[in-house]
Structure formats: structure tokens, C-alpha cells
Design a protein around this motif. Structure first.
Motif, PDB file in Angstrom:
ATOM      1  N   ALA A  26       0.834  -1.210   0.000  1.00  0.00           N
ATOM      2  CA  ALA A  26       0.000   0.000   0.000  1.00  0.00           C
ATOM      3  C   ALA A  26       0.862   1.251   0.000  1.00  0.00           C
ATOM      4  O   ALA A  26       0.585   2.222  -0.729  1.00  0.00           O
ATOM      5  N   ALA A  27       1.921   1.249   0.804  1.00  0.00           N
ATOM      6  CA  ALA A  27       2.816   2.412   0.839  1.00  0.00           C
ATOM      7  C   ALA A  27       3.513   2.610  -0.501  1.00  0.00           C
ATOM      8  O   ALA A  27       3.715   3.741  -0.957  1.00  0.00           O
ATOM      9  N   GLU A  28       3.871   1.488  -1.146  1.00  0.00           N
ATOM     10  CA  GLU A  28       4.521   1.589  -2.454  1.00  0.00           C
ATOM     11  C   GLU A  28       3.563   2.153  -3.503  1.00  0.00           C
ATOM     12  O   GLU A  28       3.936   2.990  -4.327  1.00  0.00           O
ATOM     13  N   ILE A  29       2.315   1.712  -3.468  1.00  0.00           N
ATOM     14  CA  ILE A  29       1.311   2.252  -4.390  1.00  0.00           C
ATOM     15  C   ILE A  29       1.113   3.738  -4.143  1.00  0.00           C
ATOM     16  O   ILE A  29       1.066   4.540  -5.086  1.00  0.00           O
ATOM     17  N   ALA A  30       0.984   4.109  -2.883  1.00  0.00           N
ATOM     18  CA  ALA A  30       0.801   5.532  -2.554  1.00  0.00           C
ATOM     19  C   ALA A  30       1.971   6.362  -3.052  1.00  0.00           C
ATOM     20  O   ALA A  30       1.795   7.458  -3.599  1.00  0.00           O
ATOM     21  N   LEU A  87      -2.740  -6.061  -4.142  1.00  0.00           N
ATOM     22  CA  LEU A  87      -2.060  -4.775  -4.219  1.00  0.00           C
ATOM     23  C   LEU A  87      -0.733  -4.892  -4.959  1.00  0.00           C
ATOM     24  O   LEU A  87      -0.321  -3.968  -5.667  1.00  0.00           O
ATOM     25  N   SER A  88      -0.061  -6.030  -4.807  1.00  0.00           N
ATOM     26  CA  SER A  88       1.233  -6.205  -5.468  1.00  0.00           C
ATOM     27  C   SER A  88       1.096  -6.142  -6.981  1.00  0.00           C
ATOM     28  O   SER A  88       2.019  -5.687  -7.676  1.00  0.00           O
ATOM     29  N   ALA A  89      -0.057  -6.580  -7.514  1.00  0.00           N
ATOM     30  CA  ALA A  89      -0.264  -6.529  -8.964  1.00  0.00           C
ATOM     31  C   ALA A  89      -0.374  -5.083  -9.441  1.00  0.00           C
ATOM     32  O   ALA A  89       0.194  -4.704 -10.477  1.00  0.00           O
ATOM     33  N   ILE A  90      -1.114  -4.275  -8.691  1.00  0.00           N
ATOM     34  CA  ILE A  90      -1.226  -2.859  -9.071  1.00  0.00           C
ATOM     35  C   ILE A  90       0.127  -2.170  -8.922  1.00  0.00           C
ATOM     36  O   ILE A  90       0.521  -1.357  -9.772  1.00  0.00           O
ATOM     37  N   ALA A  91       0.859  -2.494  -7.855  1.00  0.00           N
ATOM     38  CA  ALA A  91       2.188  -1.899  -7.683  1.00  0.00           C
ATOM     39  C   ALA A  91       3.084  -2.251  -8.857  1.00  0.00           C
ATOM     40  O   ALA A  91       3.829  -1.400  -9.368  1.00  0.00           O
ATOM     41  N   ALA A  92       3.026  -3.513  -9.321  1.00  0.00           N
ATOM     42  CA  ALA A  92       3.845  -3.923 -10.467  1.00  0.00           C
ATOM     43  C   ALA A  92       3.442  -3.165 -11.725  1.00  0.00           C
ATOM     44  O   ALA A  92       4.293  -2.744 -12.515  1.00  0.00           O
ATOM     45  N   ASP A  93       2.134  -2.962 -11.919  1.00  0.00           N
ATOM     46  CA  ASP A  93       1.673  -2.212 -13.092  1.00  0.00           C
ATOM     47  C   ASP A  93       2.184  -0.771 -13.052  1.00  0.00           C
ATOM     48  O   ASP A  93       2.591  -0.215 -14.078  1.00  0.00           O
ATOM     49  N   LEU A  94       2.151  -0.174 -11.879  1.00  0.00           N
ATOM     50  CA  LEU A  94       2.589   1.219 -11.752  1.00  0.00           C
ATOM     51  C   LEU A  94       4.100   1.359 -11.907  1.00  0.00           C
ATOM     52  O   LEU A  94       4.596   2.444 -12.249  1.00  0.00           O
ATOM     53  N   GLU A 146      -0.906   5.533 -17.809  1.00  0.00           N
ATOM     54  CA  GLU A 146      -1.959   4.763 -18.481  1.00  0.00           C
ATOM     55  C   GLU A 146      -2.667   3.837 -17.504  1.00  0.00           C
ATOM     56  O   GLU A 146      -3.819   3.439 -17.756  1.00  0.00           O
ATOM     57  N   GLU A 147      -1.998   3.469 -16.434  1.00  0.00           N
ATOM     58  CA  GLU A 147      -2.625   2.598 -15.431  1.00  0.00           C
ATOM     59  C   GLU A 147      -3.576   3.378 -14.532  1.00  0.00           C
ATOM     60  O   GLU A 147      -4.483   2.796 -13.941  1.00  0.00           O
ATOM     61  N   LEU A 148      -3.351   4.686 -14.408  1.00  0.00           N
ATOM     62  CA  LEU A 148      -4.166   5.507 -13.504  1.00  0.00           C
ATOM     63  C   LEU A 148      -5.372   6.053 -14.252  1.00  0.00           C
ATOM     64  O   LEU A 148      -5.509   7.256 -14.490  1.00  0.00           O
ATOM     65  N   ARG A 149      -6.226   5.150 -14.642  1.00  0.00           N
ATOM     66  CA  ARG A 149      -7.435   5.486 -15.395  1.00  0.00           C
ATOM     67  C   ARG A 149      -8.555   4.554 -14.945  1.00  0.00           C
ATOM     68  O   ARG A 149      -8.369   3.345 -14.814  1.00  0.00           O
ATOM     69  N   TYR A 150      -9.733   5.143 -14.746  1.00  0.00           N
ATOM     70  CA  TYR A 150     -10.913   4.339 -14.465  1.00  0.00           C
ATOM     71  C   TYR A 150     -12.075   4.945 -15.241  1.00  0.00           C
ATOM     72  O   TYR A 150     -12.483   6.081 -14.970  1.00  0.00           O
TER      73      TYR A 150
END
Length: 769
Positions: A243-247, A272-279, A286-290
Motif C-alpha cells: 500500500a505504501a509503495e502504491i501511494a 495490491l502487489s499486482a497494481i504496484a507492479a503495473d505502476l 496509463e494505469e491511472l485510469r478508471y
């Protein structure tokens, strides 16, 4: 006409014609119209903005007249900040809090001006029409002209305030002062909050520029936002590191965090690790889109508002490899003068696409904004002259670094804009993150830049004790030199690497580095380089207590320096030779050699070198028993260190003074000197120096009979020596510890014996009685 006819209108605000007649009373309802309660929904995940919320509420709070107060009463808060930073949410939360406190019984007016969306941007005139109607003005009484509407609107709000029905106006997403100003109430009546991606400095409002959330608040917001959608979701709490890495990769930007929370809520199985890897991938934006919400889209609206020059500079700024850029460096990048660059940067800061850095004239960019700017910069590389701009910046850093480091040498006076050493050090301290980042990034495409920048930095790196950095940078410089086929450059890089390795106590690696450097210099006939490598090799040999070898190497080095008539290098070699002779138990020779070193540095005006030579001379005088001379010499050393703010030299001088003071029986002075020296070493993270001071402190404490304190200091010193793998230092400290404990036992036995005798004497009369 009946003169008893009386007309009275009470209980509200009347807009338009009033009916005149006998005893007519008109009362408006006390209930606030629904149109005055219109706020967007607020978020239950709001967090991390306590200070900012309090600042806005301070502006909105009702102000009472206090007669003699000269304070300026401001009734509008202008909240500025980067797209997606949470300006609207702060305004809504502040409005909600103010309403709950009863500050605005007249209600709240909220309007989104869409100031950065060309398709939906709103002009003040039609907005005023809607606001007047919301305030109860009949449509037929709304003036057609925008200026007339603004005057009527101000009058109506003032009348509401006068009747105790203050209204709060929230103007969201204003693009300019002119878009917001007609919607603000008159000062001293109602109040307003304005949000904008620009700092609206001409609005006459209290300015509040929002920064990103702190790391902990960013994680908290991610967790809260996710649990609004899925109350039992514990992924953030379960994986705090992810979570800290994503933030962090979201730049602690609220919009980015909300998008990540939406993506997580949409797919409960997504870790969360999957989103961190994407970022961490090459295209985090491009990942920060919804759906239709995207960080890139938010930035794009701000970017489109820039004029041509602002946009060009914005696209060039990511070429600066470090975290901040100076106005001068930005001017070099853009190929303009400093004043033009400053005005452009101020405009970008006003738009919150750059931020002001750690001091005046320094600028930084949010990580995601930097990515956004770099993407645009790559697309416009040819038009912007991107490659030439990069070369200009590298040349600037190389030239200025060379000049600043040259100014650190005492024999140089004004050097290219650096009038004194303090200014040179200030520039190097401020720019070092950029210089380091340049080496790390330039090695692949510009190896000559990486090599020459590292070769310019050793004096500064040593002075600031950045030894681990130095090891990394020297390794990169050596690789760059090999790539360029530059043997002299490789030798210099190896020599610097050895110095840094010695300071981190990696002695065998340091010996190899200096020997390789000396060999390379010999092969190309560079006697200056060979002399330097030999001098540095001697330092490592001394650390390994191979003193006779160190003396032999230094004699060889001294001969080269004298052949070259290099007095500065001769002074350095003599200083080190004095140390080696002293450690080889030849202190009388050491005194002579150290005096020669002091004289050379004094002739050169090198205070730093003089200080070091004085320190060595003082220790040599101590070893031959000339203690009063040693105190005088070390006092000179301490004065030089303090006047030049050389904290490490000060600690070494204090430690030496402590040793001499102990020899003279001035034990309290010795304790103070060693304690102060140990503290400075600790602050500078020189653990070896700290351990030496602690062990010397213990010896002084032992002689004062303060055995418990002495034992603690010995143990601390031995522990540090062990941590540093300094077996000799640890053995010395442990040997001294054993002697201190023995002294404590002996003192305890003596006290016991004396105490028994006294007891016997004291007890005899009592027994007789």
C-alpha cells in the motif's frame, strides 16, 4: 389621504416592487430555500487535511468588530493546487463544517465554473443569473447586463448578511480571477471559497496552495476509499508495504489514489502487489485510469492552458535528472536569460504544474506531472531542440562544478562567480542531487559527462563525507573511462574509489584500487597521478598497521612531488609521512616532518591542510612529552576548524586535546573534550571516530574514579569497533576495559578495607557502653 397609513416590511429580504397600503406587513419564511443548500456529495474517505481545513474555516468564521483592531478581515479563501489534489473536496468539507456550526444560516451557493474545460467553461454573467434566482430574485428583475447582475448580486448578499443570514459561496474550478471575482460577496458580509488549479493572487482572498498528502495519510485515504465501496476489504491493512509503495508511485495524489481504490474495488481478487507492479511499468499514467476518469486527462486540461513558451519549458524540464532545478539551469535548458526563465517558471508554478523547491529560485515537479511532461517532450523533441538542451545542461553542470570545486582550493580566489568557499559549498550542496543523478543517467549516452563530473567531485565528496555515494559514482566513472578508452580517467576514478573504500574501512579493496591506479599512471607516464596513488596507498597501509611499508611508499611519493615542484602535494605527503612515522614509533622524526607540512600549508594559505598538519604535529609532540607545546598547537587547530565550520576536523582536534589534557592531569577537561568529540563524530556518522573518542573518554573517567561510566564507554567503543570489523580497535578497547574493571575491583577492595577499619573503631565504644 389618511396620515395614519403605516407601511412595514419585515422578516426578510425584499427584491423588486413592494405594495404600499394600510397596515400591510410582509414576512418572508424563515426556512432557507432549497436552492441555497446545494453542495456536492462529500467523501467519507476525507483524511490528512486537518491543518488546511482549519485554515479555510478560520477565514469563513464570523468576525466581530473589536473597535481598535487593525487586523484585515478576509472573507474569501482561494484554494489552489495541482489537478486531482483534492481542492473541491476540501472546499465541500469546509462548507459542510461551517454550515454545521451555524455560521451560514442563509445557506450555501455552489457553482462549478469548469475553468479548464473549453467545452464547458462558464462565463460569470449567466452564472450570476442562476445565483440571483437561487437567492429569490424574480427572473424579470435580473438585469440583462453582466456588470449590473454583479452589482445586484453583491447588494443582495450584503442584505442577507445584514439581516443575520450570511451566505457561503463556493466557486469551484475557476480558471482565472476574472472568472471568479464577480461571484464573490463584498468584504465583511458573506464569505466564499474559490478553488482553482492556479494561484489566484489578485483575487484579494486568503491563499492556500494544497500539497499532496503525506505518506501515512495517502495510505489511509486509499484504505478508506476502498472500504467505502467494500467495507470488509482488508487488502490495504493486510499489505501495508504494498500500500505504501502504491501511494508513493501515485505521488500521494488524491485523484490517483481514488482511481486505484476504484480499480481494487472493481476486482476484489486483484492483489495490491499486482497494481504496484503495473505502476512500476513504463507507462504508469496509463494505469491511472478508471472509465472516463484519468490522471493524464486531468493534467491535459491544465497543460492546454499554457502559452507556447510555458509549454516548451514544461516539456524540457524533465531533462534535468535530479529532483529540483534552479532558475539558472532552467534558463540553460530553455536557451533564454535568467529573467525570462524565472517568469516562465513562475507562470508554471501559478498553474501548479511546477512547485517551488527547497529555496528561492529552485523548482520541482510532481513525479506524475514529470512523467506527463516527459511524454509530451519526447513527442515534440525535434521542435523543442531537446538534444541540444540536454547538452547545454550537462555543460552547465560540468562547468559550474569545476569552478565550485576549484574555489574550495585556498590558493584560488574569485572563480567564475564564486567569491568565497562558502558560496561554492552552498552551490555544491544545493546541486549535488542533480549532479549525482546526472552521473547515474548520463553514463549510457554521455559517458564523458559521467566521467568528468565524477572526477570533479572528490574534494566535495570527501568534505561532505559522502563515501558510499563516492564508491557508486567512482565505479560508474571507471566504467565510462573504459568505454572511452581513457586510461588516465580510469586511473583517476580508481584512485577516488580507493579513497572512498578506505573511509568505509574496506581496506583490502582500497589497496587493490590504489595499486591498479598507480600501475595505470606508470604505464602512461603520468607522474602526478602516480604520486597521488602512492600517497593514498600509504593511508590504507597505515590503517592496516603496516607502518614501515607506508613510510617506504611515502618516501617514494615525496621524491616524485619534489621532482615535480608540487608544493601542495608535497605538503600532503609530508603530513601523511608524519603520521606514519609516529605510528612506526619514530616520533622525533614525525615532529620535524609535521612542522615542514604546517609551514607549506601556511605558505599556500590552505587552512584545511594547516589544520590537519597541526593536529598531527600536536599528537607527535604529545608522544615526545612536550605537552604544553602540544596544547598550544592543538588549540590553533581547533580555532581553524571552528572558524571554517569543519565539524569533522573539530572532532579530531577535540579528541587530540583530550588525550594531551589527560597527560597533563586535567581530567575534567579531557572528559569534556572527548564527550564533545564523540558527539560530533556521532552526528557526522563517523562511527570509527566515535569509538576512538569513547575509548579515550573511558580512560579519563577511569582516572577520575568514575568506573561505571568508564566501563560503559569502553563497552560502547568495543561494540562499534566490532561492528566495523576493526579487530585491533576492539582488542584495544577490551584490553582497556579489563584494566578499568581491575581498577574498580582494587578501588572497591580498598574502600572495603577502609570501611571495615572504621566500623571496628566506631563499634568499639558502642560495645563497651
Amino acid at each position: 389621504m389618511n396620515d395614519r397609513v403605516r407601511n412595514e416590511i419585515t422578516g426578510g429580504v425584499v427584491i423588486g416592487p413592494a405594495i404600499m397600503g394600510r397596515d400591510i406587513t410582509l414576512r418572508l419564511p424563515a426556512r432557507v430555500p432549497a436552492a441555497l443548500l446545494g453542495l456536492p456529495p462529500w467523501s467519507a474517505a476525507f483524511t490528512g487535511r486537518d491543518a488546511e481545513l482549519a485554515e479555510v474555516l478560520e477565514t469563513l468564521a464570523p468576525h466581530r468588530e473589536d473597535g481598535g483592531s487593525a487586523a484585515v478581515v478576509v472573507t474569501a479563501a482561494a484554494v489552489g493546487g495541482l489537478a486531482g489534489i483534492g481542492k473541491t473536496e476540501l472546499a465541500v468539507q469546509a462548507a459542510r463544517a461551517a454550515l454545521s456550526r451555524g455560521w451560514f444560516p442563509g445557506g450555501v451557493l455552489f457553482v462549478d465554473m469548469f475553468g479548464y474545460d473549453d467545452d464547458r467553461r462558464r462565463d460569470p454573467a449567466p452564472v450570476l443569473d442562476g445565483l440571483l434566482r437561487a437567492l429569490g430574485v424574480p427572473g424579470e428583475h435580473v438585469p440583462p447586463d453582466g456588470a449590473d447582475r454583479a452589482r445586484l448580486y453583491a447588494s443582495v448578499l450584503a442584505e442577507f448578511a445584514a439581516r443575520g443570514r450570511r451566505v457561503l459561496v463556493v466557486v469551484d474550478n475557476a480558471g482565472t480571477e476574472d472568472q471568479a471575482r464577480p461571484l464573490l460577496p463584498a468584504a465583511g458580509g458573506c464569505a466564499a471559497i474559490v478553488t482553482s488549479r492556479h494561484t489566484l493572487g489578485l483575487l484579494g482572498a486568503r491563499l492556500l496552495d494544497l500539497d499532496v498528502l503525506g505518506p501515512a495519510a495517502a495510505v489511509d485515504m486509499l484504505d478508506r476509499t476502498l472500504r467505502v465501496a467494500r467495507p470488509r476489504d482488508t487488502r490495504v491493512a493486510d499489505r501495508p508495504h504494498d500500500a505504501a509503495e502504491i501511494a508513493r508511485m501515485c505521488g500521494h495524489l488524491p485523484l490517483a489514489l481514488r482511481i486505484v481504490a476504484a480499480l481494487l474495488a472493481e476486482d476484489p481478487a486483484r492483489p495490491l502487489s499486482a497494481i504496484a507492479a503495473d505502476l512500476r511499468g513504463p507507462h504508469p499514467l496509463e494505469e491511472l485510469r478508471y472509465a472516463e476518469t484519468a490522471v493524464r486527462t486531468a493534467f491535459e486540461l491544465s497543460y492546454r492552458r499554457l502559452d507556447g513558451e510555458q509549454a516548451r519549458v514544461f516539456r524540457l524540464l524533465p531533462l534535468n535528472p535530479g529532483p529540483e532545478v534552479s532558475t539558472r539551469a532552467a534558463a540553460i535548458l530553455a536557451g533564454v536569460d535568467d529573467a525570462a526563465a524565472r517568469r516562465t517558471l513562475e507562470g508554471l508554478a501559478r498553474a501548479h504544474l511546477v512547485e517551488r523547491g527547497t529555496g528561492y529560485g529552485r523548482w520541482r515537479t510532481h513525479d506524475l506531472v514529470r512523467r506527463f511532461a516527459d511524454d509530451h517532450g519526447r513527442l515534440r523533441a525535434a521542435a523543442d531542440g531537446r538534444e541540444a538542451a540536454q547538452s547545454r545542461l550537462y555543460d552547465h553542470y560540468l562547468t559550474r562544478t569545476g569552478a565550485a570545486v576549484a574555489r574550495l582550493a585556498p590558493q584560488n580566489q574569485v572563480v567564475d562567480g564564486f567569491p568565497d568557499q562558502r558560496k561554492a559549498l552552498e552551490w555544491l550542496d544545493a546541486e549535488y542531487p542533480n549532479l549525482r543523478a546526472t552521473v547515474l543517467t548520463a553514463g549510457s549516452g554521455h559517458p564523458e559527462v559521467a566521467l568528468n563530473l565524477v572526477l570533479a567531485l572528490p574534494h566535495f565528496l570527501d568534505r561532505r563525507r559522502r563515501f558510499n555515494d563516492w564508491i557508486t559514482l567512482a565505479g560508474l566513472a571507471r566504467a565510462a573511462a573504459r568505454h572511452l578508452g581513457d586510461s588516465r580517467g580510469e586511473g583517476r576514478a580508481l584512485n577516488g574509489l580507493g579513497l572512498a573504500l578506505r573511509q568505509t574501512r574496506r581496506f583490502h579493496e582500497a589497496i587493490a584500487a590504489h595499486q591498479d591506479a598507480a600501475r595505470l599512471f606508470q604505464e602512461i607516464g603520468d607522474r602526478y597521478g602516480e604520486a597521488s596513488a602512492l600517497n593514498n596507498l600509504s593511508l590504507v597501509l597505515r590503517e592496516l598497521r603496516r607502518f614501515d611499508e607506508a613510510v617506504a611508499v611515502l618516501r617514494q611519493d615525496l621524491e616524485i612531488c619534489r621532482d615535480l615542484h608540487d608544493h601542495y602535494a608535497e605538503g600532503l605527503v609530508l603530513n601523511n609521512l608524519g603520521l606514519a612515522l609516529r605510528e612506526a614509533r619514530r616520533p622525533e622524526e614525525a615532529v620535524t616532518v609535521c612542522r615542514d607540512a604546517v609551514r607549506i600549508f601556511q605558505d599556500l594559505g590552505d587552512a584545511h591542510g594547516e589544520s590537519s598538519a597541526l593536529n598531527n604535529l600536536g599528537m607527535a609532540l604529545r608522544e615526545v612529552g612536550r605537552f604544553d607545546e602540544a596544547v598550544a598547537v592543538l588549540g590553533q587547530d581547533l580555532e581553524i576548524c571552528r572558524s571554517s565550520e569543519d565539524r569533522h576536523g573539530e572532532a579530531q582536534s577535540l579528541n587530540a586535546l583530550g588525550l594531551v589534557s589527560r597527560e597533563l592531569g586535567r581530567l575534567e577537561a579531557a572528559v569534556t573534550a572527548h564527550r564533545d568529540g564523540a558527539q560530533i563524530f556521532r552526528e557526522l556518522d563517523d562511527r570509527h571516530g566515535e569509538a576512538q573518542s569513547l575509548n579515550a573518554l573511558a580512560l579519563a573517567l577511569r582516572e577520575l574514579g568514575r568506573y561505571e561510566e568508564a566501563v560503559t564507554a569502553h563497552l560502547d567503543a568495543a561494540g562499534i569497533f566490532r561492528d566495523l570489523d576493526d579487530r585491533h580497535g576492539a582488542d584495544v578497547a577490551l584490553g582497556d576495559l579489563a584494566r578499568t574493571r581491575e581498577a574498580r575491583r582494587s578501588a572497591g577492595a580498598l574502600i572495603s578495607n577502609v570501611g571495615g577499619h572504621e566500623d571496628e573503631r566506631d563499634g568499639a565504644p558502642g560495645a563497651g557502653a
